[in-house]
Enzyme design. Structure first.
Site, short mmCIF file in Angstrom:
data_model
loop_
_atom_site.label_atom_id
_atom_site.label_comp_id
_atom_site.label_asym_id
_atom_site.label_seq_id
_atom_site.Cartn_x
_atom_site.Cartn_y
_atom_site.Cartn_z
N CYS A 1 -82.40 -32.87 -9.83
CA CYS A 1 -81.18 -33.78 -9.90
C CYS A 1 -81.74 -35.28 -9.53
O CYS A 1 -82.28 -35.32 -8.36
CB CYS A 1 -79.86 -33.33 -9.09
SG CYS A 1 -78.86 -34.48 -8.65
N CYS B 1 -76.22 -37.84 -2.81
CA CYS B 1 -75.22 -37.13 -2.92
C CYS B 1 -75.18 -35.95 -1.88
O CYS B 1 -76.13 -35.45 -1.55
CB CYS B 1 -74.99 -36.46 -4.43
SG CYS B 1 -74.03 -34.97 -4.19
N CYS C 1 -75.81 -31.09 -2.31
CA CYS C 1 -76.67 -30.07 -2.18
C CYS C 1 -77.65 -30.42 -1.05
O CYS C 1 -77.71 -31.76 -0.56
CB CYS C 1 -77.72 -29.98 -3.60
SG CYS C 1 -76.79 -29.18 -4.78
N CYS D 1 -74.55 -32.26 -13.25
CA CYS D 1 -74.70 -31.78 -11.95
C CYS D 1 -75.65 -30.63 -11.79
O CYS D 1 -74.95 -29.76 -13.06
CB CYS D 1 -73.45 -31.78 -11.17
SG CYS D 1 -73.28 -30.76 -9.60
N GLN E 1 -62.87 -17.90 -5.48
CA GLN E 1 -64.10 -17.97 -5.22
C GLN E 1 -64.93 -18.87 -6.48
O GLN E 1 -64.48 -18.55 -7.60
CB GLN E 1 -65.09 -16.44 -5.15
CG GLN E 1 -64.45 -15.82 -4.00
CD GLN E 1 -64.98 -16.29 -2.60
OE1 GLN E 1 -65.83 -17.05 -2.48
NE2 GLN E 1 -64.48 -15.74 -1.62
N TYR F 1 -56.15 -12.55 4.78
CA TYR F 1 -56.61 -13.82 4.34
C TYR F 1 -57.20 -13.66 2.71
O TYR F 1 -58.36 -13.83 2.31
CB TYR F 1 -57.85 -14.34 4.90
CG TYR F 1 -57.80 -14.58 6.53
CD1 TYR F 1 -57.18 -15.74 6.99
CD2 TYR F 1 -57.76 -13.57 7.22
CE1 TYR F 1 -57.12 -15.94 8.33
CE2 TYR F 1 -57.79 -13.50 8.80
CZ TYR F 1 -57.44 -14.70 9.25
OH TYR F 1 -57.14 -15.01 10.77
N CYS G 1 -67.51 -17.08 5.31
CA CYS G 1 -68.49 -18.11 4.61
C CYS G 1 -68.87 -19.10 5.72
O CYS G 1 -69.56 -20.02 5.40
CB CYS G 1 -67.42 -19.13 3.71
SG CYS G 1 -65.90 -19.58 4.44
N1 SAH Z 1 -60.12 -13.15 -0.04
C1 SAH Z 1 -59.90 -14.18 -1.03
C2 SAH Z 1 -59.60 -15.58 -0.23
C3 SAH Z 1 -60.47 -16.03 0.84
S1 SAH Z 1 -60.57 -17.87 1.36
C4 SAH Z 1 -61.21 -14.38 -1.83
O1 SAH Z 1 -62.15 -13.91 -1.73
O2 SAH Z 1 -60.68 -15.08 -2.91
C5 SAH Z 1 -59.43 -17.78 2.63
C6 SAH Z 1 -58.07 -17.58 2.62
O3 SAH Z 1 -57.38 -17.56 3.85
C7 SAH Z 1 -57.31 -18.73 1.80
O4 SAH Z 1 -56.43 -18.33 0.74
C8 SAH Z 1 -56.35 -19.55 2.69
O5 SAH Z 1 -55.45 -19.74 2.00
C9 SAH Z 1 -56.07 -18.36 3.60
N2 SAH Z 1 -55.53 -18.65 4.86
C10 SAH Z 1 -55.90 -19.72 5.79
N3 SAH Z 1 -55.39 -19.69 6.96
C11 SAH Z 1 -54.69 -18.54 7.05
C12 SAH Z 1 -53.75 -17.81 8.08
N4 SAH Z 1 -53.70 -18.45 9.02
N5 SAH Z 1 -53.20 -16.61 7.65
C13 SAH Z 1 -53.51 -16.25 6.42
N6 SAH Z 1 -54.22 -16.53 5.43
C14 SAH Z 1 -54.74 -17.85 5.94
#
Ligand code: SAH
Length: 439
Positions: free
Chosen positions: A62, A68, A71, A148, A272, A301, A397
């Protein structure tokens, strides 16, 4: 002056201490000898010459890599990147006294052009030319790019077309300082499998002079586009998307297939960004859970319901909880799209929700949690202990916050499996799956 690069920190930078000041040096490799100079005014350090380059060093693919912030590891070969990420996760687990094996990170066969979502900011350069790209790290200067290394080529092509079209049609990018101009950002989301493409044009006002002609030109030259949305963000904010949206073309969302299930992707919900590695991540996590048809699974989540939906055929029942209303609405549609009936979605804060479940003494056999970068909460983890699931699958993550959260669980649970997955090649990030079993 001459320096020898020692161990890099977790941002993959080498911290140099000079005259009681610290400077972070990027794009270097441990063991290299460098000639560097310090700019005292800017409080920065720069490499003048690499005297002795590491054998791991490669020419970045790149041209804007140095400026930037996207990366962090394009200057070393991919196998070495994986080695650095594995070492980082291993070190975090050792430092926190978790006596468990950490597997080597699972990398990609072809670690380029992997993203399914591109998001670029529009503005001007010093010569008042329209530019689009990313902000330079720690600044509000836009680094213009046309190509990119990690983004989808079709998405790059669409963004470049929009930039030229704006020039031809005299459509102004938004100027943050003057708070004038129209186009702030463009976001492109793609399903590579279904070849569906969403383009979101983020504008500062709803009024969009020449909108019809703009749309016509965009669609006639970019046949891959299946939907176009105008998102209006009139606030002075670093947030990309505003609340209001107008669908200009198509159905206003795209579909994608992941692990043989169909998902609806809207502009705002979390999904994702690396589809190839997401399949690896989800399958590895679900296999580690060794689910049975008797199990009740809590997917916390849950975003648009992906993990729960993919695991649903292996269990008796799934309970999903997610904070974002739009994501939960999408999740309900996703369950219907796949004809799944044993999943229940709740739009709530995960901590509040799980405390409630624990107080009601609900049966949960396995908890999957996939919180944002900052991790979960102490109350959430304490409520998990009260629920007493047999297994906990913690997908993170950011392993730095994950190892802190694990402290609350390891008295009652044994860590049986740790598997990092490289979801973001060339970046400084690594995803990590931890499986815990009740002692
Ligand atoms: N498991 C999913 C999303 C993971 S990202 C996947 O793999 O696609 C994390 C997620 O947590 C996001 O969607 C975000 O909106 C949610 N989130 C953030 N804070 C939260 C909370 N306090 N309670 C519930 N969900 C929450």
């Amino acid at each position: 002056m001459k320096i020898v690069v020692g161990k890099l920190n977790d941002n993959f930078q080498y911290v140099v201490n000079l005259n009681n000041k610290t400077y972070n040096l990027s794009n270097v490799v441990e063991g290299e000898t460098l000639e560097v100079s310090v700019n005292k005014e800017k409080r920065s350090i720069k490499i003048d010459k690499i005297i002795n380059a590491s054998k791991e060093r490669i020419k970045p693919v790149c041209s804007i890599y140095e400026r930037c912030g996207g990366c962090k590891l394009l200057h070393v070969n991919y196998d070495y990147q994986l080695k650095l990420k594995t070492e980082m996760v291993k070190r975090l687990f050792i430092e926190n006294n978790y006596k468990c094996h950490v597997n080597d990170v699972i990398g990609m066969k072809e670690p380029y052009e992997y993203r399914n979502k591109n998001q670029v900011v529009f503005g001007y350069d010093e010569k008042r030319r329209i530019v689009s790209g990313f902000y330079e790290e720690f600044s509000h200067r836009i680094v213009n790019f046309t190509n990119c290394a990690v983004q989808d080529k079709i998405a790059d092509k669409i963004v470049n077309f929009i930039k030229e079209l704006m020039f031809k049609m005299h459509i102004m990018p938004y100027d943050e300082d003057k708070q004038k101009g129209l186009i702030r950002h463009v976001m492109v989301k793609r399903s590579k499998v279904l070849n569906e493409t969403m383009v979101v044009i983020v504008t500062s006002t709803e009024v969009f002079p020449g909108r019809n002609n703009f749309l016509k030109a965009l669609l006639s030259s970019n046949k891959e586009i299946t939907t176009v949305i105008q998102n209006i963000n009139s606030k002075k904010t670093t947030q990309v998307l505003g609340d209001k949206e107008i669908v200009l073309f198509g159905k206003g969302y795209i579909n994608d297939i992941l692990c043989d299930k169909k998902f609806k992707i809207s502009s705002k919900s979390f999904y994702q960004i690396n589809p190839i590695q997401t399949k690896v991540l989800y399958e590895t996590a679900i296999n580690a859970a060794k689910l049975t048809k008797e199990d009740v699974l809590l997917d916390a989540y849950s975003g648009v319901g992906t993990i729960g939906i993919i695991a649903s055929s292996k269990v008796k029942k799934v309970i999903s909880v997610e904070l974002e209303k739009q994501a939960v609405q999408d999740a309900i549609i996703n369950a219907k799209l796949n004809d799944i009936k044993n999943i229940h979605f709740y739009n709530d804060d995960a901590t509040r929700f799980i405390i409630n479940l624990a107080n009601k003494k609900e049966r949960v056999d396995c908890v999957v949690l996939d919180p944002p970068r900052k991790g979960s909460t102490e109350q959430f983890l304490k409520a998990v202990l009260k629920l007493k699931p047999n297994k906990i699958i913690y997908i993170s993550c950011d392993p730095h916050t994950q190892v802190v959260d694990l402290k609350h669980l390891v008295n009652d649970y044994k860590i049986t499996f740790v598997q990092p997955v490289d979801m973001f090649p060339h970046s400084g990030h690594v995803e990590n799956i931890v499986c815990l079993e009740r002692k």
